[in-house]
Design an enzyme around this catalytic site. Structure first.
Site, PDB file in Angstrom:
ATOM      1  N   ARG A 146     -16.226  11.836   6.499  1.00 35.24           N
ATOM      2  CA  ARG A 146     -15.019  12.857   6.875  1.00 35.24           C
ATOM      3  C   ARG A 146     -14.513  13.829   6.034  1.00 35.24           C
ATOM      4  O   ARG A 146     -14.097  14.638   6.201  1.00 35.24           O
ATOM      5  CB  ARG A 146     -13.726  11.621   7.218  1.00 35.24           C
ATOM      6  N   SER A 195      -8.933   3.555   8.260  1.00 35.65           N
ATOM      7  CA  SER A 195      -9.293   3.450   7.046  1.00 35.65           C
ATOM      8  C   SER A 195      -8.361   2.376   5.989  1.00 35.65           C
ATOM      9  O   SER A 195      -8.903   1.653   5.454  1.00 35.65           O
ATOM     10  CB  SER A 195      -9.406   4.842   6.424  1.00 35.65           C
ATOM     11  N   HIS A 251       0.780  -1.206  -0.064  1.00 39.79           N
ATOM     12  CA  HIS A 251      -0.063  -0.010  -0.036  1.00 39.79           C
ATOM     13  C   HIS A 251       1.033   1.237   0.010  1.00 39.79           C
ATOM     14  O   HIS A 251       1.721   1.242   0.910  1.00 39.79           O
ATOM     15  CB  HIS A 251      -0.827  -0.090   1.018  1.00 39.79           C
TER      16      HIS A 251
HETATM   17  N1  URA Z   1      -6.365   7.063   2.368  1.00 41.03           N
HETATM   18  C1  URA Z   1      -7.408   6.032   2.820  1.00 41.03           C
HETATM   19  O1  URA Z   1      -7.738   5.146   2.383  1.00 41.03           O
HETATM   20  N2  URA Z   1      -8.011   6.466   3.997  1.00 41.03           N
HETATM   21  C2  URA Z   1      -7.804   7.852   4.481  1.00 41.03           C
HETATM   22  O2  URA Z   1      -8.386   8.090   5.484  1.00 41.03           O
HETATM   23  C3  URA Z   1      -6.725   8.428   4.093  1.00 41.03           C
HETATM   24  C4  URA Z   1      -6.001   8.058   3.075  1.00 41.03           C
END
Ligand code: URA
Length: 430
Positions: A168, A183, A82
């Site tokens: 958010r 998240s 990621h």
């Molecule tokens: N990337 C995400 O997947 N979630 C977040 O809250 C910020 C960046």
């Protein structure tokens, strides 16, 4: 249990129990708790924070809100990667074929670009014929055969994140470290891999602008994964200038292929080799950076990339003939207004310039043009003469060329004194 009491408890700075967290996540996904109450709780979390246990519980509740991929039909240890997002970040396209060449399996779901950062799916879709929406069976088949596959995120994964993130985004609660960590990690858990490597970007083109925040996020994500029994590690990398030289979809595919052939720019090559090294070590393979370089030189990694393209319906001849990729022939040079050393590049502005050229989207429903983008000719530390090109832009009729040029001019800081070159890898967190 009442949502009112949960909001009040967090507002007053107390720790929420696992049951309270599960209650609010489930209630919100099912629609029994309204937006205004979840907004209030998110704002309380923004100010009061969450400890590691609460963040872990939030992540688990979110991950369980939808499907969790069962990767058991694929043998061996499965790895996921990621990146927190940047400008010119094509590392996935380079790293996956290399680690697959070492026998590690990577079933990867990726996203599209939004805002100033690009997305792997958009880059792949610039390859003629390439499919990124596969059935589960096809996805597993590509991973078994090639060692990796990249598909777009399935709709059924982590519905809690989709709802909470949208809220958010409209309530100024995105930049909270526990909310970001939960998240990101909930989606990685739903992806089902055994080991996860994070590339946490820091700098003017990154989501997080300072190193301390990036370190805090990396440590928290690793802690959550450790608590859930997964292996993980994070590389902190510099995003104070675009990664490599190319920004834009086809252009980035070309640069990724060049890197897989051993001809990539130094920063991109270095970061990709480091990421491969950390992943292979994380899963217990004692592979040196020299061996990774040898694998690139052998041509096996670029072969994997060609096989992957072919299995997902794309034209593998693009590996040897870049003319098969859509690249705009209309090129404009942006020239320096003064001589000196490049001291600063506002990388977010370069990302926005690529969006206004058409390489990215400002709204989810916008379409993108794979043929446009930016070639960065001068990076931090380079000397530039007056009127020398600093950037080359690839444009279409729809590009806002004047705006892009003005963004690029303002993004560059040029000074009289010598400036050092930047290190790409800032550290590794285990
Ligand atoms: N990337 C995400 O997947 N979630 C977040 O809250 C910020 C960046």
């Amino acid at each position: 249990m009442r949502m009112y009491d949960i909001i009040k408890k967090k507002r007053d700075g107390s720790e929420l129990t696992s049951e309270e967290i599960e209650f609010f996540v489930n209630g919100y996904v099912r629609g029994t708790i309204p937006d205004y109450q979840v907004s209030a709780l998110l704002m309380a979390i923004f100010f009061r924070g969450m400890n590691q246990r609460e963040t872990f519980d939030l992540t688990m509740s979110m991950a369980r809100s939808g499907e969790i991929l069962d990767l058991s039909p694929i043998e061996g240890i499965k790895v996921d990667k990621h990146s927190t997002g940047g400008v010119g970040d094509k590392t996935t396209l380079v790293v996956l074929p290399i680690i697959a060449a070492f026998g590690v399996k990577v079933p990867k779901m990726s996203g599209r670009g939004l805002g100033h950062t690009g997305g792997t799916i958009d880059k792949l879709e610039s390859i003629p014929g390439m499919r990124t929406e596969l059935t589960r069976g096809e996805f597993f088949q590509v991973v078994k055969k090639v060692g990796f596959s990249i598909v777009s995120q399935s709709g059924n994964l982590v519905p809690a994140d989709k709802k909470i993130y949208a809220l958010r985004d409209t309530t100024a609660t995105v930049d909270s470290i526990p909310l970001i960590a939960s998240s990101i990690v909930s989606k990685k858990l739903a992806g089902g891999a055994d080991a996860i490597i994070f590339d946490v970007k820091v700098g003017s083109g990154a989501f997080l602008k300072d190193t301390e925040q990036a370190q805090e996020l990396a440590c928290l994500m690793i802690d959550i994964l450790k608590r859930s029994g997964k292996l993980s590690r994070a590389v902190l990398s510099d995003m104070n200038q675009p990664l490599g030289r190319m920004v834009g979809n086809s252009l980035e595919v070309i640069e990724a292929v060049e890197t897989l052939k051993g001809n990539g720019p130094e920063d991109l090559t270095k970061l990709c080799i480091r990421l491969c090294h950390e992943i292979l070590n994380l899963v217990g393979m004692n592979v040196t950076e020299e061996q990774i370089k040898d694998e690139i030189v052998s041509g096996r990694a670029v072969e994997r990339f060609a096989e992957f393209i072919e299995m997902q319906g794309g034209d593998p001849r693009i590996i040897d003939d870049y003319r098969l990729l859509p690249v705009s022939r209309k090129v404009v040079e942006v020239r320096s207004v003064r001589p000196g050393y490049v001291d600063r590049i506002d990388t977010e502005a370069i990302g926005i310039a690529s969006v206004v050229l058409g390489a990215g989207r400002s709204r989810k429903e916008d379409s993108i043009d794979p043929s446009v983008g930016i070639e960065v000719l001068k990076k931090i530390g380079d000397y530039v003469h007056e009127d020398e090109p600093i950037v080359r832009i690839y444009v279409s009729e729809k590009s806002d060329v004047d705006l892009a040029i003005s963004l690029i001019h303002n993004a560059y800081g040029i000074v009289d004194h010598k400036v050092g070159f930047r290190e790409i890898v800032l550290g590794v967190i285990e």
